[in-house]
Design an enzyme around this catalytic site. Structure first.
Site, PDB file in Angstrom:
ATOM      1  N   ARG A  20       1.033  -1.496   0.079  1.00 48.22           N
ATOM      2  CA  ARG A  20       0.559  -0.064   0.367  1.00 48.22           C
ATOM      3  C   ARG A  20       1.365   1.094  -0.198  1.00 48.22           C
ATOM      4  O   ARG A  20       1.294   1.871  -0.701  1.00 48.22           O
ATOM      5  CB  ARG A  20      -0.832  -0.449   1.861  1.00 48.22           C
ATOM      6  CG  ARG A  20      -1.788   1.243   1.011  1.00 48.22           C
ATOM      7  CD  ARG A  20      -1.132   2.299   1.588  1.00 48.22           C
ATOM      8  NE  ARG A  20      -1.081   2.593   2.959  1.00 48.22           N
ATOM      9  CZ  ARG A  20      -0.740   3.675   3.020  1.00 48.22           C
ATOM     10  NH1 ARG A  20      -0.524   4.769   2.212  1.00 48.22           N
ATOM     11  NH2 ARG A  20      -0.380   3.775   4.549  1.00 48.22           N
ATOM     12  N   ASP A  21       1.472   1.772   0.972  1.00 49.58           N
ATOM     13  CA  ASP A  21       2.000   3.165   1.178  1.00 49.58           C
ATOM     14  C   ASP A  21       3.946   2.583   0.577  1.00 49.58           C
ATOM     15  O   ASP A  21       4.019   3.397  -0.334  1.00 49.58           O
ATOM     16  CB  ASP A  21       2.412   3.450   2.687  1.00 49.58           C
ATOM     17  CG  ASP A  21       2.501   4.427   3.444  1.00 49.58           C
ATOM     18  OD1 ASP A  21       3.183   5.014   2.218  1.00 49.58           O
ATOM     19  OD2 ASP A  21       3.379   4.762   4.122  1.00 49.58           O
ATOM     20  N   HIS A 213       4.663   4.852  12.676  1.00 51.01           N
ATOM     21  CA  HIS A 213       4.971   4.771  11.327  1.00 51.01           C
ATOM     22  C   HIS A 213       5.736   5.655  10.871  1.00 51.01           C
ATOM     23  O   HIS A 213       6.103   6.854  10.539  1.00 51.01           O
ATOM     24  CB  HIS A 213       3.842   4.937  10.850  1.00 51.01           C
ATOM     25  CG  HIS A 213       3.607   5.035   9.507  1.00 51.01           C
ATOM     26  ND1 HIS A 213       2.580   4.235   8.654  1.00 51.01           N
ATOM     27  CD2 HIS A 213       3.638   6.104   8.066  1.00 51.01           C
ATOM     28  CE1 HIS A 213       2.341   4.319   7.371  1.00 51.01           C
ATOM     29  NE2 HIS A 213       3.143   5.657   7.177  1.00 51.01           N
ATOM     30  N   HIS A 215       8.654   7.482   8.008  1.00 50.91           N
ATOM     31  CA  HIS A 215       9.155   7.669   6.934  1.00 50.91           C
ATOM     32  C   HIS A 215      10.621   7.921   6.715  1.00 50.91           C
ATOM     33  O   HIS A 215      10.851   8.753   7.643  1.00 50.91           O
ATOM     34  CB  HIS A 215       8.687   8.748   5.501  1.00 50.91           C
ATOM     35  CG  HIS A 215       7.099   8.189   5.483  1.00 50.91           C
ATOM     36  ND1 HIS A 215       7.012   7.443   3.949  1.00 50.91           N
ATOM     37  CD2 HIS A 215       6.079   7.954   6.144  1.00 50.91           C
ATOM     38  CE1 HIS A 215       5.777   7.281   4.312  1.00 50.91           C
ATOM     39  NE2 HIS A 215       5.011   6.967   4.948  1.00 50.91           N
ATOM     40  N   CYS A 246       4.099   9.536   0.128  1.00 49.67           N
ATOM     41  CA  CYS A 246       2.574   9.922  -0.071  1.00 49.67           C
ATOM     42  C   CYS A 246       2.789  10.871  -1.178  1.00 49.67           C
ATOM     43  O   CYS A 246       3.554  11.861  -1.161  1.00 49.67           O
ATOM     44  CB  CYS A 246       2.091  10.360   1.005  1.00 49.67           C
ATOM     45  SG  CYS A 246       0.565  11.370   1.122  1.00 49.67           S
ATOM     46  N   ASN A 255       9.119   4.408   3.748  1.00 54.36           N
ATOM     47  CA  ASN A 255       8.937   4.023   4.807  1.00 54.36           C
ATOM     48  C   ASN A 255       9.943   3.725   4.859  1.00 54.36           C
ATOM     49  O   ASN A 255      10.881   2.976   4.775  1.00 54.36           O
ATOM     50  CB  ASN A 255       7.455   3.055   5.257  1.00 54.36           C
ATOM     51  CG  ASN A 255       6.315   3.078   4.697  1.00 54.36           C
ATOM     52  OD1 ASN A 255       5.549   3.055   5.158  1.00 54.36           O
ATOM     53  ND2 ASN A 255       5.714   3.855   6.307  1.00 54.36           N
TER      54      ASN A 255
HETATM   55  P1  HMG Z   1     -13.678  14.147  -2.528  1.00 54.34           P
HETATM   56  O1  HMG Z   1     -13.505  14.155  -4.464  1.00 54.34           O
HETATM   57  O2  HMG Z   1     -13.328  14.819  -1.796  1.00 54.34           O
HETATM   58  O3  HMG Z   1     -14.950  12.804  -2.618  1.00 54.34           O
HETATM   59  O4  HMG Z   1     -12.314  13.521  -2.028  1.00 54.34           O
HETATM   60  P2  HMG Z   1     -16.333  13.201  -2.924  1.00 54.34           P
HETATM   61  O5  HMG Z   1     -16.877  12.149  -1.461  1.00 54.34           O
HETATM   62  O6  HMG Z   1     -17.181  14.551  -3.465  1.00 54.34           O
HETATM   63  O7  HMG Z   1     -16.340  11.665  -4.237  1.00 54.34           O
HETATM   64  C1  HMG Z   1     -16.229  11.986  -5.594  1.00 54.34           C
HETATM   65  C2  HMG Z   1     -16.203  11.163  -6.595  1.00 54.34           C
HETATM   66  O8  HMG Z   1     -14.496  10.428  -5.819  1.00 54.34           O
HETATM   67  C3  HMG Z   1     -16.736  10.858  -6.167  1.00 54.34           C
HETATM   68  O9  HMG Z   1     -17.064  10.090  -7.680  1.00 54.34           O
HETATM   69  C4  HMG Z   1     -17.325   9.239  -5.845  1.00 54.34           C
HETATM   70  O10 HMG Z   1     -17.218   8.751  -5.845  1.00 54.34           O
HETATM   71  C5  HMG Z   1     -15.151   8.973  -6.355  1.00 54.34           C
HETATM   72  P3  HMG Z   1     -17.838  10.785  -9.647  1.00 54.34           P
HETATM   73  O11 HMG Z   1     -18.792  10.709  -8.731  1.00 54.34           O
HETATM   74  O12 HMG Z   1     -17.222  12.092  -8.844  1.00 54.34           O
HETATM   75  O13 HMG Z   1     -17.722   9.794 -10.096  1.00 54.34           O
HETATM   76  N1  HMG Z   1     -14.877   8.738  -4.409  1.00 54.34           N
HETATM   77  C6  HMG Z   1     -15.245   7.071  -3.820  1.00 54.34           C
HETATM   78  N2  HMG Z   1     -14.583   6.427  -5.338  1.00 54.34           N
HETATM   79  C7  HMG Z   1     -13.380   4.928  -4.536  1.00 54.34           C
HETATM   80  N3  HMG Z   1     -13.802   5.261  -3.987  1.00 54.34           N
HETATM   81  C8  HMG Z   1     -13.845   5.911  -2.016  1.00 54.34           C
HETATM   82  C9  HMG Z   1     -14.340   7.077  -3.179  1.00 54.34           C
HETATM   83  N4  HMG Z   1     -14.394   7.976  -2.462  1.00 54.34           N
HETATM   84  C10 HMG Z   1     -15.139   8.964  -3.086  1.00 54.34           C
HETATM   85  N5  HMG Z   1     -12.935   5.432  -1.185  1.00 54.34           N
HETATM   86  C11 HMG Z   1     -11.000  11.182  -0.984  1.00 54.34           C
HETATM   87  C12 HMG Z   1     -12.166  12.606  -0.615  1.00 54.34           C
HETATM   88  C13 HMG Z   1     -11.095  10.993   0.357  1.00 54.34           C
HETATM   89  C14 HMG Z   1     -11.940  10.191  -1.145  1.00 54.34           C
HETATM   90  C15 HMG Z   1     -10.062  11.826  -1.954  1.00 54.34           C
HETATM   91  O14 HMG Z   1      -9.682  12.504  -1.206  1.00 54.34           O
HETATM   92  C16 HMG Z   1      -9.305  10.333  -1.832  1.00 54.34           C
HETATM   93  O15 HMG Z   1      -9.217   9.272  -1.937  1.00 54.34           O
HETATM   94  N6  HMG Z   1      -8.108  10.235  -1.195  1.00 54.34           N
HETATM   95  C17 HMG Z   1      -7.005   9.820  -0.494  1.00 54.34           C
HETATM   96  C18 HMG Z   1      -5.828  10.268  -0.568  1.00 54.34           C
HETATM   97  C19 HMG Z   1      -4.503   8.909  -0.172  1.00 54.34           C
HETATM   98  O16 HMG Z   1      -5.213   7.834  -0.668  1.00 54.34           O
HETATM   99  N7  HMG Z   1      -3.418   9.580   0.551  1.00 54.34           N
HETATM  100  C20 HMG Z   1      -2.291   8.479   0.522  1.00 54.34           C
HETATM  101  C21 HMG Z   1      -2.793   7.492   1.983  1.00 54.34           C
HETATM  102  S1  HMG Z   1      -2.677   8.664   3.512  1.00 54.34           S
HETATM  103  C22 HMG Z   1      -0.997   8.609   3.266  1.00 54.34           C
HETATM  104  O17 HMG Z   1      -0.216   7.914   2.897  1.00 54.34           O
HETATM  105  C23 HMG Z   1      -0.381   8.949   4.993  1.00 54.34           C
HETATM  106  C24 HMG Z   1      -0.486   7.032   6.034  1.00 54.34           C
HETATM  107  O18 HMG Z   1       0.939   6.293   4.872  1.00 54.34           O
HETATM  108  C25 HMG Z   1       0.529   7.652   7.286  1.00 54.34           C
HETATM  109  C26 HMG Z   1       1.252   8.351   6.946  1.00 54.34           C
HETATM  110  O19 HMG Z   1       2.379   8.604   6.124  1.00 54.34           O
HETATM  111  O20 HMG Z   1       1.811   9.814   7.830  1.00 54.34           O
HETATM  112  C27 HMG Z   1      -1.312   6.228   6.411  1.00 54.34           C
HETATM  113 MG    MG Z   2       3.072   6.625   4.970  1.00 53.18          MG
END
Ligand code: HMG
Ligand code: MG
Length: 307
Positions: A20-21, A213, A215, A246, A255
């Site tokens: 994933r990450d 966690h 990096h 990210c 990580n």
């Molecule tokens: P948004 O655009 O505000 O969502 O995104 P929305 O609710 O307004 O929906 C917009 C569109 O997205 C719609 O589709 C939804 O159906 C679709 P449309 O009608 O336009 O065709 N949608 C989805 N589709 C599939 N799966 C879903 C989903 N939700 C909405 N779950 C949202 C808000 C949170 C969805 C978006 O910002 C997002 O997906 N962000 C994820 C970002 C991400 O993955 N970042 C990396 C992971 S975090 C990380 O790495 C940190 C960590 O490792 C810890 C650390 O290191 O600190 C965990």
């Molecule tokens: Mg991370």
């Protein structure tokens, strides 16, 4: 008298992040679904018992994770292994449940700017959004982990107060997250800052429910892990070959490498149940698939290829 590491945990649970990450930020051509599945199989075979296998986020935001359903349906489940995934909202959770996930994670941040960039809402809005995810997951008997990003610094805001981290961690814990994983998303922390952050969070959430966690952008992750283990943290997130980053934290590297964590823990006599040699081979294999060298120091020291 022999030296003893009496203040360190006797056993560490390692939570593997590479599928994933590790792969969510992979540039260029998409990593084939079969490669992701093979990676997960190899990690489980190496003795890893907790694998973040996929991410049910919007594919418009993170296309690299767009095949989460296919990955989850394609893996052969190893008994005793927990396969987990990120679920930012109810839509993600429903998709994850339909794909047969064992455990899910919601992810928030201690920084307002990062929260906006990463999940398109404020911290308060994110916590509101997570509530129905927790309720639905509880109904489905699926455990939920909570992440807090930017616990030691933010790419947009700089320093983050330990108290801000503690507040978000407490909110996730109160909501029902069984464990709070504290993310140094951009890898800027140093050991004393890491200890101070754990101390602040420890006032709000029991330390045995915290995970580190980290990096490794500045090469401090191993030192920071040692520091927080001294404070009682016994769950470590790591990615084989140090893969990842990210997409919403420019310049952040992967990580801390699983190989490097295992080398540290073996040297300290701390048990994990994981075979370092098998993880090293997995790291060489996945980086050869991606066309690069492993980010693990131990892997590089061993010459970059299997013995
Ligand atoms: P948004 O655009 O505000 O969502 O995104 P929305 O609710 O307004 O929906 C917009 C569109 O997205 C719609 O589709 C939804 O159906 C679709 P449309 O009608 O336009 O065709 N949608 C989805 N589709 C599939 N799966 C879903 C989903 N939700 C909405 N779950 C949202 C808000 C949170 C969805 C978006 O910002 C997002 O997906 N962000 C994820 C970002 C991400 O993955 N970042 C990396 C992971 S975090 C990380 O790495 C940190 C960590 O490792 C810890 C650390 O290191 O600190 C965990
Ligand atoms: Mg991370």
């Amino acid at each position: 008298m022999p030296l003893r590491q009496s203040s360190l945990p006797q056993r560490i649970r390692l939570f593997e992040m590479a599928p994933r990450d590790g792969l969510q930020n992979e540039p260029g051509a998409m990593v084939p679904t079969e490669t992701k599945i093979e990676l997960i199989h190899r990690l489980a075979k190496a003795g890893i018992r907790h694998i973040e296998a996929a991410s049910f986020v919007s594919p418009k935001w993170v296309p690299q994770m767009g095949d989460a359903v296919e990955v989850m349906r394609g893996i052969r489940r190893e008994p005793g292994v927990v396969y987990s995934a990120l679920t930012p909202n109810l839509q993600g959770l429903e998709n994850a449940l339909a794909a047969g996930i064992d455990e899910v994670a919601v992810f928030g941040a201690a920084s307002e700017s990062f929260s906006q960039k990463n999940i398109n809402c404020s911290i308060a809005e994110s916590l509101k959004r997570f509530e129905p995810v927790l309720s639905r997951a509880q109904e489905a008997d699926v455990r939920v982990r909570g992440y807090v990003s930017c616990v030691l610094g933010c790419p947009y805001e700089g320093d983050i107060a330990p108290q801000s981290v503690a507040q978000v961690a407490r909110a996730l814990h109160d909501m029902g997250c069984y464990e709070i994983s504290l993310g140094d998303t951009i890898g800027v922390g140093t050991p004393l800052a890491a200890k101070r952050m754990i101390e602040a969070v420890g006032h709000e959430v029991p330390v045995d429910q915290l995970a580190a966690h980290f990096h490794d952008t500045y090469g401090m992750a191993i030192a920071n892990l040692y520091a927080v283990m001294e404070e009682g943290v016994s769950v470590i997130d790591a990615a084989t070959a140090g893969l990842g980053g990210c997409p919403y934290a420019k310049g952040a590297s992967g990580n801390v490498a699983t190989e490097d964590v295992l080398y540290l823990l073996e040297g300290l006599g701390i048990e994990t149940g994981i075979n370092l040699e098998a993880v090293l081979e997995t790291g060489y294999w996945i980086t050869s698939q991606l066309g690069r060298k492993p980010g693990s120091k131990v892997a590089l020291a061993r010459g970059g290829c299997p013995k």
